[in-house]
Each structure stands twice: as C-alpha cells, then as structure tokens.
Design a protein around this motif. Structure first.
Motif, PDB file in Angstrom:
ATOM      1  N   VAL A  14       0.861  -1.195   0.000  1.00 58.58           N
ATOM      2  CA  VAL A  14       0.000   0.000   0.000  1.00 58.58           C
ATOM      3  C   VAL A  14       0.893   1.238   0.000  1.00 58.58           C
ATOM      4  CG1 VAL A  14      -1.745   1.269   1.299  1.00 58.58           C
ATOM      5  CG2 VAL A  14      -1.806  -1.214   1.262  1.00 58.58           C
ATOM      6  N   PRO A  15       0.690   2.144  -0.960  1.00 60.53           N
ATOM      7  CA  PRO A  15       1.511   3.360  -1.001  1.00 60.53           C
ATOM      8  C   PRO A  15       1.309   4.222   0.246  1.00 60.53           C
ATOM      9  CG  PRO A  15       0.237   3.121  -3.028  1.00 60.53           C
ATOM     10  CD  PRO A  15      -0.247   2.080  -2.073  1.00 60.53           C
ATOM     11  N   ARG A  16       2.349   4.934   0.594  1.00 55.16           N
ATOM     12  CA  ARG A  16       2.298   5.770   1.788  1.00 55.16           C
ATOM     13  C   ARG A  16       1.219   6.840   1.675  1.00 55.16           C
ATOM     14  NH1 ARG A  16       7.357   8.291   5.054  1.00 55.16           N
ATOM     15  NH2 ARG A  16       6.116   9.278   6.651  1.00 55.16           N
ATOM     16  N   SER A  17       1.020   7.367   0.483  1.00 58.61           N
ATOM     17  CA  SER A  17       0.002   8.401   0.300  1.00 58.61           C
ATOM     18  C   SER A  17      -1.398   7.871   0.618  1.00 58.61           C
ATOM     19  CB  SER A  17       0.045   8.959  -1.120  1.00 58.61           C
ATOM     20  OG  SER A  17      -0.216   7.934  -2.058  1.00 58.61           O
ATOM     21  N   VAL A  18      -1.668   6.623   0.265  1.00 54.90           N
ATOM     22  CA  VAL A  18      -2.964   6.010   0.561  1.00 54.90           C
ATOM     23  C   VAL A  18      -3.109   5.807   2.069  1.00 54.90           C
ATOM     24  CG1 VAL A  18      -4.377   3.947   0.229  1.00 54.90           C
ATOM     25  CG2 VAL A  18      -3.116   4.909  -1.696  1.00 54.90           C
ATOM     26  N   THR A  19      -2.038   5.377   2.708  1.00 49.78           N
ATOM     27  CA  THR A  19      -2.046   5.198   4.157  1.00 49.78           C
ATOM     28  C   THR A  19      -2.329   6.520   4.861  1.00 49.78           C
ATOM     29  OG1 THR A  19      -0.433   3.408   3.972  1.00 49.78           O
ATOM     30  CG2 THR A  19      -0.671   4.430   6.131  1.00 49.78           C
ATOM     31  N   LEU A  20      -1.644   7.581   4.449  1.00 51.79           N
ATOM     32  CA  LEU A  20      -1.847   8.888   5.068  1.00 51.79           C
ATOM     33  C   LEU A  20      -3.256   9.405   4.848  1.00 51.79           C
ATOM     34  CD1 LEU A  20       1.547  10.624   4.233  1.00 51.79           C
ATOM     35  CD2 LEU A  20       0.778   9.744   6.433  1.00 51.79           C
ATOM     36  N   GLN A  21      -3.810   9.190   3.662  1.00 51.99           N
ATOM     37  CA  GLN A  21      -5.178   9.636   3.389  1.00 51.99           C
ATOM     38  C   GLN A  21      -6.177   8.906   4.286  1.00 51.99           C
ATOM     39  OE1 GLN A  21      -6.170  12.205   1.374  1.00 51.99           O
ATOM     40  NE2 GLN A  21      -8.111  11.847   2.423  1.00 51.99           N
ATOM     41  N   GLU A  22      -5.989   7.602   4.458  1.00 52.75           N
ATOM     42  CA  GLU A  22      -6.878   6.821   5.326  1.00 52.75           C
ATOM     43  C   GLU A  22      -6.803   7.307   6.774  1.00 52.75           C
ATOM     44  OE1 GLU A  22      -9.577   4.172   6.797  1.00 52.75           O
ATOM     45  OE2 GLU A  22      -9.167   4.594   4.689  1.00 52.75           O
ATOM     46  N   LEU A  23      -5.592   7.555   7.261  1.00 53.28           N
ATOM     47  CA  LEU A  23      -5.435   8.034   8.634  1.00 53.28           C
ATOM     48  C   LEU A  23      -6.004   9.447   8.798  1.00 53.28           C
ATOM     49  CD1 LEU A  23      -1.887   6.655   9.448  1.00 53.28           C
ATOM     50  CD2 LEU A  23      -4.097   5.732  10.158  1.00 53.28           C
ATOM     51  N   ASN A  24      -5.852  10.286   7.790  1.00 51.40           N
ATOM     52  CA  ASN A  24      -6.452  11.625   7.837  1.00 51.40           C
ATOM     53  C   ASN A  24      -7.971  11.543   7.899  1.00 51.40           C
ATOM     54  OD1 ASN A  24      -4.138  13.208   7.855  1.00 51.40           O
ATOM     55  ND2 ASN A  24      -3.993  13.238   5.630  1.00 51.40           N
ATOM     56  N   ASP A  25      -8.554  10.646   7.120  1.00 48.73           N
ATOM     57  CA  ASP A  25     -10.005  10.478   7.146  1.00 48.73           C
ATOM     58  C   ASP A  25     -10.476  10.003   8.516  1.00 48.73           C
ATOM     59  OD1 ASP A  25     -10.151  11.278   4.530  1.00 48.73           O
ATOM     60  OD2 ASP A  25     -10.376   9.244   3.713  1.00 48.73           O
ATOM     61  N   GLN A  26      -9.761   9.058   9.100  1.00 42.93           N
ATOM     62  CA  GLN A  26     -10.123   8.553  10.432  1.00 42.93           C
ATOM     63  C   GLN A  26     -10.052   9.676  11.471  1.00 42.93           C
ATOM     64  OE1 GLN A  26     -11.306   5.544  11.270  1.00 42.93           O
ATOM     65  NE2 GLN A  26     -11.221   4.933   9.128  1.00 42.93           N
ATOM     66  N   ALA A  27      -9.030  10.513  11.368  1.00 50.09           N
ATOM     67  CA  ALA A  27      -8.868  11.609  12.319  1.00 50.09           C
ATOM     68  C   ALA A  27      -9.963  12.658  12.147  1.00 50.09           C
ATOM     69  CB  ALA A  27      -7.493  12.250  12.138  1.00 50.09           C
ATOM     70  N   GLU A  28     -10.264  12.990  10.899  1.00 56.02           N
ATOM     71  CA  GLU A  28     -11.229  14.066  10.643  1.00 56.02           C
ATOM     72  C   GLU A  28     -12.658  13.640  10.941  1.00 56.02           C
ATOM     73  OE1 GLU A  28     -12.564  17.087   7.062  1.00 56.02           O
ATOM     74  OE2 GLU A  28     -10.752  15.882   6.845  1.00 56.02           O
ATOM     75  N   TYR A  29     -13.055  12.483  10.477  1.00 55.62           N
ATOM     76  CA  TYR A  29     -14.456  12.073  10.586  1.00 55.62           C
ATOM     77  C   TYR A  29     -14.746  11.206  11.804  1.00 55.62           C
ATOM     78  CZ  TYR A  29     -14.471  13.854   5.860  1.00 55.62           C
ATOM     79  OH  TYR A  29     -14.329  14.661   4.762  1.00 55.62           O
ATOM     80  N   GLY A  30     -13.752  10.464  12.287  1.00 55.83           N
ATOM     81  CA  GLY A  30     -13.988   9.589  13.425  1.00 55.83           C
ATOM     82  C   GLY A  30     -13.416  10.103  14.729  1.00 55.83           C
ATOM     83  N   HIS A  31     -12.727  11.253  14.673  1.00 57.11           N
ATOM     84  CA  HIS A  31     -12.108  11.873  15.856  1.00 57.11           C
ATOM     85  C   HIS A  31     -11.056  10.971  16.493  1.00 57.11           C
ATOM     86  CE1 HIS A  31     -14.988  15.112  15.524  1.00 57.11           C
ATOM     87  NE2 HIS A  31     -15.952  14.216  15.452  1.00 57.11           N
ATOM     88  N   TRP A  32     -10.352  10.193  15.677  1.00 56.48           N
ATOM     89  CA  TRP A  32      -9.272   9.344  16.159  1.00 56.48           C
ATOM     90  C   TRP A  32      -7.972  10.124  16.117  1.00 56.48           C
ATOM     91  CZ3 TRP A  32     -10.275   4.657  18.202  1.00 56.48           C
ATOM     92  CH2 TRP A  32     -11.478   4.046  17.879  1.00 56.48           C
ATOM     93  N   GLU A  33      -7.059   9.786  17.026  1.00 56.36           N
ATOM     94  CA  GLU A  33      -5.720  10.371  17.012  1.00 56.36           C
ATOM     95  C   GLU A  33      -4.698   9.252  17.051  1.00 56.36           C
ATOM     96  OE1 GLU A  33      -5.087  11.303  21.748  1.00 56.36           O
ATOM     97  OE2 GLU A  33      -5.913  12.876  20.478  1.00 56.36           O
ATOM     98  N   LEU A  34      -3.506   9.532  16.559  1.00 51.61           N
ATOM     99  CA  LEU A  34      -2.456   8.536  16.486  1.00 51.61           C
ATOM    100  C   LEU A  34      -1.924   8.236  17.879  1.00 51.61           C
ATOM    101  CD1 LEU A  34      -0.631   6.865  14.598  1.00 51.61           C
ATOM    102  CD2 LEU A  34       0.927   8.816  14.575  1.00 51.61           C
ATOM    103  N   ALA A  35      -1.900   6.953  18.245  1.00 50.97           N
ATOM    104  CA  ALA A  35      -1.369   6.558  19.544  1.00 50.97           C
ATOM    105  C   ALA A  35      -0.010   5.886  19.393  1.00 50.97           C
ATOM    106  CB  ALA A  35      -2.334   5.609  20.249  1.00 50.97           C
ATOM    107  N   ARG A  36       0.152   5.036  18.365  1.00 49.45           N
ATOM    108  CA  ARG A  36       1.391   4.287  18.205  1.00 49.45           C
ATOM    109  C   ARG A  36       1.487   3.764  16.775  1.00 49.45           C
ATOM    110  NH1 ARG A  36       3.004  -1.244  21.406  1.00 49.45           N
ATOM    111  NH2 ARG A  36       5.066  -1.431  20.478  1.00 49.45           N
ATOM    112  N   THR A  37       2.708   3.652  16.275  1.00 52.00           N
ATOM    113  CA  THR A  37       2.958   3.097  14.948  1.00 52.00           C
ATOM    114  C   THR A  37       4.049   2.050  15.056  1.00 52.00           C
ATOM    115  OG1 THR A  37       2.433   5.210  13.922  1.00 52.00           O
ATOM    116  CG2 THR A  37       3.609   3.645  12.579  1.00 52.00           C
TER     117      THR A  37
END
Length: 60
Positions: A14-37
């Motif tokens: 999976v390209p990094r750009s797709v990963t970042l877009q998915e995480l941005n969507d989760q943060a914006e619409y689901g109010h999730w924040e990054l805890a660990r990678t």
C-alpha cells in the motif's frame, strides 16, 4: 481519561500516500488520534488509533 483503541494494518504494497489519506479520514471524521505506529520486519505497518470516551451525564 478513558480511551477507546483501534488498530489498522497496512501491507507493504500500500503506497504511503494512501495510508496517510486513510489516517487523515479517520482523524477528521472519526475523531481518532495517532497513539502508536509499528513497522514489522516484513514491511507491514500497524497503526494504533485512540479517541476519548465521553462519559454520559447521570440521569436524574
């Protein structure tokens, strides 16, 4: 403070750009924040997201 956790895994294909877009969507619409990678030896990226659990006010 109480949190709800969720893990999301991405394969190495999976390209990094797709990963970042998915995480941005989760943060914006689901109010999730990054805890660990974590990046495993095989290249799989696992991301743990968290969000606050809002307690309900007591009825009465």
């Amino acid at each position: 403070m109480t949190y709800e956790y969720r893990s999301v895994s991405f394969s190495k294909d999976v390209p990094r750009s797709v990963t970042l877009q998915e995480l941005n969507d989760q943060a914006e619409y689901g109010h999730w924040e990054l805890a660990r990678t974590r990046i495993s030896a095989g290249g799989t990226r696992t991301v743990w997201l968290r969000r606050k659990i809002m307690p309900l006010p007591a009825a009465g």
